[in-house]
Design a protein around this motif. Structure first.
Motif, PDB file in Angstrom:
ATOM      1  N   LEU A 173       0.943  -0.936   0.240  1.00 21.36           N
ATOM      2  CA  LEU A 173      -0.181   0.127   0.007  1.00 21.36           C
ATOM      3  C   LEU A 173       0.939   1.114   0.042  1.00 21.36           C
ATOM      4  O   LEU A 173       0.835   2.259   0.203  1.00 21.36           O
ATOM      5  CB  LEU A 173      -1.210  -0.071   1.097  1.00 21.36           C
ATOM      6  CG  LEU A 173      -1.817  -1.042   0.958  1.00 21.36           C
ATOM      7  CD1 LEU A 173      -2.472  -1.031   2.809  1.00 21.36           C
ATOM      8  CD2 LEU A 173      -3.132  -1.012  -0.015  1.00 21.36           C
ATOM      9  N   LYS A 174       2.269   1.117   0.521  1.00 17.14           N
ATOM     10  CA  LYS A 174       3.228   2.122  -0.854  1.00 17.14           C
ATOM     11  C   LYS A 174       3.279   2.893   1.221  1.00 17.14           C
ATOM     12  O   LYS A 174       4.392   3.846   0.480  1.00 17.14           O
ATOM     13  CB  LYS A 174       2.477   3.789  -1.600  1.00 17.14           C
ATOM     14  CG  LYS A 174       1.799   3.382  -3.053  1.00 17.14           C
ATOM     15  CD  LYS A 174       2.687   2.149  -3.547  1.00 17.14           C
ATOM     16  CE  LYS A 174       2.294   1.649  -4.612  1.00 17.14           C
ATOM     17  NZ  LYS A 174       3.422   0.882  -5.984  1.00 17.14           N
ATOM     18  N   VAL A 175       3.212   2.368   1.732  1.00 20.59           N
ATOM     19  CA  VAL A 175       4.050   2.447   3.198  1.00 20.59           C
ATOM     20  C   VAL A 175       5.593   2.121   2.857  1.00 20.59           C
ATOM     21  O   VAL A 175       5.221   0.570   2.700  1.00 20.59           O
ATOM     22  CB  VAL A 175       3.277   2.324   4.693  1.00 20.59           C
ATOM     23  CG1 VAL A 175       3.620   2.262   5.576  1.00 20.59           C
ATOM     24  CG2 VAL A 175       1.679   2.663   4.257  1.00 20.59           C
ATOM     25  N   SER A 176       6.409   2.919   3.484  1.00 24.97           N
ATOM     26  CA  SER A 176       8.158   2.143   3.676  1.00 24.97           C
ATOM     27  C   SER A 176       7.773   1.806   5.247  1.00 24.97           C
ATOM     28  O   SER A 176       7.575   1.733   6.039  1.00 24.97           O
ATOM     29  CB  SER A 176       8.725   3.326   3.654  1.00 24.97           C
ATOM     30  OG  SER A 176       9.166   4.407   5.143  1.00 24.97           O
ATOM     31  N   ASP A 177       9.222   1.252   4.535  1.00 24.03           N
ATOM     32  CA  ASP A 177       9.523   0.213   6.456  1.00 24.03           C
ATOM     33  C   ASP A 177       9.775   1.585   7.090  1.00 24.03           C
ATOM     34  O   ASP A 177       9.050   0.670   8.662  1.00 24.03           O
ATOM     35  CB  ASP A 177      10.637  -0.619   5.783  1.00 24.03           C
ATOM     36  CG  ASP A 177      10.775  -1.941   4.889  1.00 24.03           C
ATOM     37  OD1 ASP A 177       9.545  -1.824   4.861  1.00 24.03           O
ATOM     38  OD2 ASP A 177      11.752  -2.862   5.055  1.00 24.03           O
ATOM     39  N   LYS A 178      10.111   2.460   6.587  1.00 17.89           N
ATOM     40  CA  LYS A 178      10.618   3.180   8.010  1.00 17.89           C
ATOM     41  C   LYS A 178       9.341   4.297   8.713  1.00 17.89           C
ATOM     42  O   LYS A 178       9.466   3.777   9.731  1.00 17.89           O
ATOM     43  CB  LYS A 178      11.158   3.959   7.027  1.00 17.89           C
ATOM     44  CG  LYS A 178      11.737   5.304   8.803  1.00 17.89           C
ATOM     45  CD  LYS A 178      12.361   6.987   7.858  1.00 17.89           C
ATOM     46  CE  LYS A 178      13.162   7.563   8.878  1.00 17.89           C
ATOM     47  NZ  LYS A 178      13.865   9.035   8.070  1.00 17.89           N
ATOM     48  N   GLU A 179       8.278   4.114   7.489  1.00 11.07           N
ATOM     49  CA  GLU A 179       7.269   4.373   8.690  1.00 11.07           C
ATOM     50  C   GLU A 179       6.362   3.372   8.846  1.00 11.07           C
ATOM     51  O   GLU A 179       5.851   4.056  10.041  1.00 11.07           O
ATOM     52  CB  GLU A 179       6.534   4.832   7.150  1.00 11.07           C
ATOM     53  CG  GLU A 179       6.713   6.419   6.760  1.00 11.07           C
ATOM     54  CD  GLU A 179       6.031   6.145   4.827  1.00 11.07           C
ATOM     55  OE1 GLU A 179       5.355   7.508   4.906  1.00 11.07           O
ATOM     56  OE2 GLU A 179       5.646   5.578   4.090  1.00 11.07           O
ATOM     57  N   PHE A 180       6.940   2.172   8.562  1.00  9.40           N
ATOM     58  CA  PHE A 180       5.913   1.409   9.563  1.00  9.40           C
ATOM     59  C   PHE A 180       6.531   0.332  11.124  1.00  9.40           C
ATOM     60  O   PHE A 180       5.884   0.523  11.528  1.00  9.40           O
ATOM     61  CB  PHE A 180       6.202   0.189   8.262  1.00  9.40           C
ATOM     62  CG  PHE A 180       5.751  -1.563   8.912  1.00  9.40           C
ATOM     63  CD1 PHE A 180       4.043  -1.934   8.731  1.00  9.40           C
ATOM     64  CD2 PHE A 180       6.002  -2.246  10.168  1.00  9.40           C
ATOM     65  CE1 PHE A 180       3.626  -3.047   9.903  1.00  9.40           C
ATOM     66  CE2 PHE A 180       5.587  -3.685  11.010  1.00  9.40           C
ATOM     67  CZ  PHE A 180       4.643  -3.687  10.260  1.00  9.40           C
ATOM     68  N   PHE A 181       7.693   0.891  11.051  1.00  5.44           N
ATOM     69  CA  PHE A 181       7.860   0.454  12.320  1.00  5.44           C
ATOM     70  C   PHE A 181       8.296   1.354  13.038  1.00  5.44           C
ATOM     71  O   PHE A 181       7.414   2.172  14.279  1.00  5.44           O
ATOM     72  CB  PHE A 181       9.538   0.497  11.898  1.00  5.44           C
ATOM     73  CG  PHE A 181      10.277  -1.046  11.644  1.00  5.44           C
ATOM     74  CD1 PHE A 181       9.458  -2.175  11.583  1.00  5.44           C
ATOM     75  CD2 PHE A 181      10.864  -1.180  10.714  1.00  5.44           C
ATOM     76  CE1 PHE A 181       9.795  -3.512  11.498  1.00  5.44           C
ATOM     77  CE2 PHE A 181      10.925  -2.830   9.799  1.00  5.44           C
ATOM     78  CZ  PHE A 181      10.760  -4.217  10.444  1.00  5.44           C
ATOM     79  N   GLU A 182       7.990   2.926  12.551  1.00  7.34           N
ATOM     80  CA  GLU A 182       8.077   4.490  13.303  1.00  7.34           C
ATOM     81  C   GLU A 182       6.440   4.164  13.769  1.00  7.34           C
ATOM     82  O   GLU A 182       6.088   4.860  15.449  1.00  7.34           O
ATOM     83  CB  GLU A 182       7.936   5.969  13.026  1.00  7.34           C
ATOM     84  CG  GLU A 182       7.588   6.528  13.686  1.00  7.34           C
ATOM     85  CD  GLU A 182       7.920   7.807  12.782  1.00  7.34           C
ATOM     86  OE1 GLU A 182       6.751   9.022  13.315  1.00  7.34           O
ATOM     87  OE2 GLU A 182       8.039   7.779  11.709  1.00  7.34           O
ATOM     88  N   ALA A 183       5.384   3.971  13.243  1.00  4.89           N
ATOM     89  CA  ALA A 183       4.154   3.579  13.758  1.00  4.89           C
ATOM     90  C   ALA A 183       4.085   2.350  14.855  1.00  4.89           C
ATOM     91  O   ALA A 183       3.192   1.976  15.770  1.00  4.89           O
ATOM     92  CB  ALA A 183       3.227   3.667  12.397  1.00  4.89           C
TER      93      ALA A 183
END
Length: 459
Positions: A288-298
């Motif tokens: 869904l175009k979410v980066s790994d960095k964004e995922f782990f932060e969330a």
């Protein structure tokens, strides 16, 4: 749009009713009994039926659709009236599909982990303020309802393999036609409708075939049964296959840290199965175009879904959890998770066998060795539940033989079980794990566990 629900009180049904009401639909419904929390939530939105029961006069040609819940019978008078009047009748998964034909559909299936993976994805998308709809099987923090329907471009659906409705015997997850599909693993369940393991596996094979061309299947490569199934489908399927396994981690003083390239990341969930769930959720979000960095932060702030290794009481020496685990594979994984996370503590594990499958004498042997890692093992079967299901009593000998464990303590009366737990006297640090898809014969676990900790301090 005017929509009427037959059996509006179900977990998914009442949440769908509320979602359509919030969307501006005219919603009515009937049921012969409605329990909490459905009752209060329907009442809050003005959707609670004034009388319980079935009223054919509620069904008229002015209705645009009937949504039929699984608890209703095929001879339901409202259903019969709708069929005679020619009003379209949908199961709730059919209606979810009708509402999401123009969306990217993410469907998360599997015998275990569905709710947790779905909840993780919702948490991340919500954290990033993205626009999406959803259907999830548990209450999760940050979401008032378990269903949302809007004009969002994406819908994330927990894809149950149980039957859609009394008049539609297809598994729910076959009806959604996923663009992004997930299978977390395959372990035989629902033997009342899938009498053999082969028949059960076939449902996941069909699910793969429903994934839309050029879509994606995300699957757990640690599951040997699933791997065999995937290999057969790779030959002729025009979809992308993405395998996953557990993320690397380390436990330090009862806390799990993900081993990432930059630095270790503290997370609030634990256990090998949850580390697999995390990776599945990450791959979905990537699609869904979410980066790994964004995922782990969330995901670092994700605290878990309701009744999924949920802490309900704790002090310095004891943590008490409740979990929805009820199948053999879930039972084994959940016990293992708590033992590995708190290796310095004894574990009291208490499982209620509540589902039709779990109290079937032909299936119960599937629980063999599933409680091995617990230090004190308790099995509870509510004798009232057996009578309601018209199942013959199960003896202590049969339980010990099925589990292959003579140390199991067996209870069939909730009052006797509660008394035993309140008198527990373990002279060192320990945790308690309650596992059930039922309610332990009506025991108020939150109140009882507070009493357990209070009694512990007195000793």
């Amino acid at each position: 749009m005017r929509v009427h629900f037959i059996a509006i009180g179900g977990a998914a049904m009442h949440n769908l009713a509320i979602a359509l009401h919030l969307k501006g639909y005219q919603v009515t419904g009937s049921d012969d009994a409605i329990y909490e929390p459905s009752r209060t939530r329907l009442e809050r939105h003005g959707l609670l039926p004034l009388e319980f029961g079935w009223f054919p006069e509620k069904v008229s040609k002015e209705l645009d659709a009937i949504i039929l819940g699984m608890p209703a019978k095929t001879d339901n008078p409202e259903l019969i009236n709708a069929q005679e009047l020619g009003i379209p009748v949908y199961s709730y998964p059919e209606y979810i599909y009708e509402q999401s034909k123009n969306k990217t559909r993410v469907v998360i299936g599997g015998s275990h982990g569905k709710t947790t993976i779905t909840s993780m994805v919702l948490h991340v998308l919500n954290h990033l303020s993205l626009d999406f709809d959803y259907l999830v099987g548990a209450q999760i923090e940050g979401f008032e309802n378990m269903v949302k329907l809007s004009d969002a471009p994406v819908i994330v659906i927990e894809g149950d393999e149980y039957l859609a409705s009394p008049i539609d015997k297809r598994p729910k997850f076959h009806l959604y036609k996923a663009h992004i599909g997930v299978i977390s693993g395959i372990a035989w369940d629902h033997i009342n409708v899938f009498p053999t393991f082969e028949n059960y596996k076939d449902q996941f094979s069909i699910f793969i075939d429903t994934i839309q061309e050029k879509g994606t299947l995300i699957y757990c490569e640690e599951d040997s049964v699933l791997l065999d199934l995937i290999e057969k489908h790779k030959i002729h399927n025009k979809i992308k296959f993405l395998p996953y396994k557990a993320l690397d981690s380390e436990v330090k003083e009862g806390v799990t840290y993900l081993k990432l390239d930059e630095e270790d990341l503290k997370i609030n969930v634990f256990g090998h199965h949850n580390l697999m769930n995390l990776n599945a959720a990450k791959l979905i979000c990537n699609e869904l175009k979410v980066s790994d960095k964004e995922f782990f932060e969330a995901i670092s702030s994700f605290k878990g879904a309701n009744k999924r290794l949920e802490k309900i009481a704790e002090d310095s020496d004891t943590i008490i959890f409740r979990d929805f685990a009820h199948s053999p594979s879930k039972l084994t994984a959940t016990i293992e998770a708590v033992k590995n996370q708190f290796s310095d503590r004894d574990l009291v594990a208490c499982i209620e066998l509540h589902t039709f499958s779990s109290v079937n004498k032909n299936f119960i042997k599937e629980y063999k060795n599933s409680m091995q890692q617990a230090d004190l093992k308790i099995v509870f079967i509510d004798e009232t539940n057996l009578m309601q299901k018209k199942v013959s009593p199960i003896s202590e000998r049969e339980i010990k033989e099925a589990f292959k464990d003579n140390d199991i303590l067996y209870f069939t009366n909730s009052l006797v079980l509660e008394r035993y737990l309140l008198e527990l006297n373990i002279p060192k640090k320990y945790n308690i794990l309650f596992m059930s898809s039922g309610n332990f014969g009506g025991i108020d676990l939150v109140t009882m566990t507070k009493k357990i900790l209070k009694n512990e301090k007195k000793r």
